[in-house]
Motif scaffolding. Structure first.
Motif, PDB file in Angstrom:
ATOM      1  N   TYR A  43       0.126   5.138   1.611  1.00  0.00           N
ATOM      2  CA  TYR A  43      -0.726   6.106   2.454  1.00  0.00           C
ATOM      3  C   TYR A  43       0.060   7.485   2.351  1.00  0.00           C
ATOM      4  N   ILE A  56      -5.417   6.421   2.562  1.00  0.00           N
ATOM      5  CA  ILE A  56      -5.077   5.298   1.498  1.00  0.00           C
ATOM      6  C   ILE A  56      -4.872   6.239   0.202  1.00  0.00           C
ATOM      7  N   LYS A  91      -1.185  15.388   9.961  1.00  0.00           N
ATOM      8  CA  LYS A  91      -1.201  13.967  10.489  1.00  0.00           C
ATOM      9  C   LYS A  91      -2.438  13.048  10.118  1.00  0.00           C
ATOM     10  N   PHE A  92      -3.121  13.637   8.984  1.00  0.00           N
ATOM     11  CA  PHE A  92      -4.221  12.895   8.454  1.00  0.00           C
ATOM     12  C   PHE A  92      -3.681  11.925   7.532  1.00  0.00           C
ATOM     13  N   LEU A  93      -4.101  10.415   7.972  1.00  0.00           N
ATOM     14  CA  LEU A  93      -3.477   9.418   6.923  1.00  0.00           C
ATOM     15  C   LEU A  93      -4.715   9.223   6.057  1.00  0.00           C
ATOM     16  N   GLN A 119       0.310  11.018   4.448  1.00  0.00           N
ATOM     17  CA  GLN A 119      -0.134  11.708   5.890  1.00  0.00           C
ATOM     18  C   GLN A 119       0.327  13.025   5.600  1.00  0.00           C
ATOM     19  N   PHE A 139       3.608   6.983   3.304  1.00  0.00           N
ATOM     20  CA  PHE A 139       4.102   5.639   3.938  1.00  0.00           C
ATOM     21  C   PHE A 139       3.872   4.443   3.077  1.00  0.00           C
ATOM     22  N   TYR A 173       0.953  -1.189  -0.069  1.00  0.00           N
ATOM     23  CA  TYR A 173       0.000  -0.073  -0.072  1.00  0.00           C
ATOM     24  C   TYR A 173       0.868   1.299  -0.018  1.00  0.00           C
ATOM     25  N   ILE A 187      -3.783  -6.718   9.080  1.00  0.00           N
ATOM     26  CA  ILE A 187      -2.750  -6.169   9.715  1.00  0.00           C
ATOM     27  C   ILE A 187      -1.566  -5.528   8.736  1.00  0.00           C
ATOM     28  N   GLN A 188      -1.537  -4.103   8.728  1.00  0.00           N
ATOM     29  CA  GLN A 188      -0.762  -3.666   7.902  1.00  0.00           C
ATOM     30  C   GLN A 188       0.704  -3.072   8.528  1.00  0.00           C
ATOM     31  N   TYR A 189       1.675  -3.583   8.133  1.00  0.00           N
ATOM     32  CA  TYR A 189       3.096  -3.050   8.595  1.00  0.00           C
ATOM     33  C   TYR A 189       3.655  -1.925   7.849  1.00  0.00           C
ATOM     34  N   PHE A 190       4.085  -0.901   8.569  1.00  0.00           N
ATOM     35  CA  PHE A 190       4.351   0.229   7.899  1.00  0.00           C
ATOM     36  C   PHE A 190       5.879   0.362   7.974  1.00  0.00           C
ATOM     37  N   GLY A 191       6.360   1.250   6.813  1.00  0.00           N
ATOM     38  CA  GLY A 191       7.858   1.686   6.468  1.00  0.00           C
ATOM     39  C   GLY A 191       7.937   2.868   7.405  1.00  0.00           C
ATOM     40  N   ALA A 192       9.071   3.575   7.520  1.00  0.00           N
ATOM     41  CA  ALA A 192       9.444   4.666   8.486  1.00  0.00           C
ATOM     42  C   ALA A 192       8.884   6.041   7.861  1.00  0.00           C
TER      43      ALA A 192
END
Lengths: 112, 115
Positions: free
Chosen positions: B35, B45, B41-43, B37, B90, B33, B103-108
């Motif tokens: 995303y 997709i 701070k609004f995230l 921001q 992201f 994905y 469950i989504q795992y995010f990059g930095a």
């Protein structure tokens, strides 16, 4: 339409206080998932918990606990005995299939 | 051994330029994905790919074009950058396993600043 509301924009507490972050969601789906993510000052997004719509059991993980109530469409997050390292922006999110719908986040500041 | 890695971490560029952000995951996940921001701070997709196929394309200007050469990579190319594109982008990934699906795992994150 799906929506997540985090009405608390910012919360400030002193270390060792308990704090609850509120999350209210809207969906017409019967099957859905709820999440909490933490975004510390360093900026990354850290997964904390996932709950599915059929499991209303509360969950506790160390100082963290979550209260899921379908009757009020809420999925609140409590930090017990807060610590300075808990300072972050916390996001509640909702998912039916693949995308996450995020709330606007609650900034938690824990002062020593 | 970073699970979801994005490069670059910071990107500063002039309006009108074209730039790319790369994302790689070593978790063996099938879905990736992007995303965005914003400054508040609004995230939100932007895109989602499953096994190199586009499955979600939210209302995003066509100046943004994702590309997935394989299921471990999802890159984001942005043409003719505008001031409003300044944000943190992201990348995330999630598994196909039904027990961990969603469950989504995010990059930095990649902080893009358009001047």
């Amino acid at each position: 339409a799906q929506k997540v509301t985090q009405a608390q924009t910012e919360i400030s507490v002193v270390e060792k206080e308990d704090v609850t972050l509120d999350c209210v969601y809207e969906t017409r789906d019967t099957t859905y998932y709820l999440f909490w993510y933490k975004q510390p000052p360093s900026g990354e997004l850290v997964f904390l918990i996932r709950r599915n719509s059929f499991d209303e059991q509360n969950e506790i993980s160390g100082r963290y606990s979550w209260n899921f109530q379908k009757s009020t469409s809420s999925f609140n997050f409590t930090i017990t005995a807060s610590q300075v390292v808990d300072s972050a922006v916390y996001f509640c999110a909702l998912s039916d299939t693949d995308k996450l719908i995020f709330g606007t986040g609650t900034r938690l500041q824990v002062f020593p | 051994d970073t699970a979801v890695s994005q490069t670059p971490k910071y990107l500063v560029t002039q309006m009108g330029n074209d730039k790319s952000i790369k994302c790689e995951q070593n978790l063996g996940h099938d879905t990736m994905y992007w995303y965005k921001q914003d400054s508040k701070k609004f995230l939100k997709i932007m895109f989602s790919y499953n096994n190199k196929e586009l499955i979600i394309n939210e209302t995003v200007p066509n100046r943004f074009s994702p590309k997935s050469p394989d299921k471990a990579h999802l890159n984001l190319h942005i043409n003719s950058l505008e001031l409003g594109d300044s944000a943190v982008y992201f990348c995330a990934s999630s598994p196909a396993d039904w027990r961990a699906k969603n469950i989504q795992y995010f990059g930095a994150g990649t902080r893009l600043s358009v001047l």
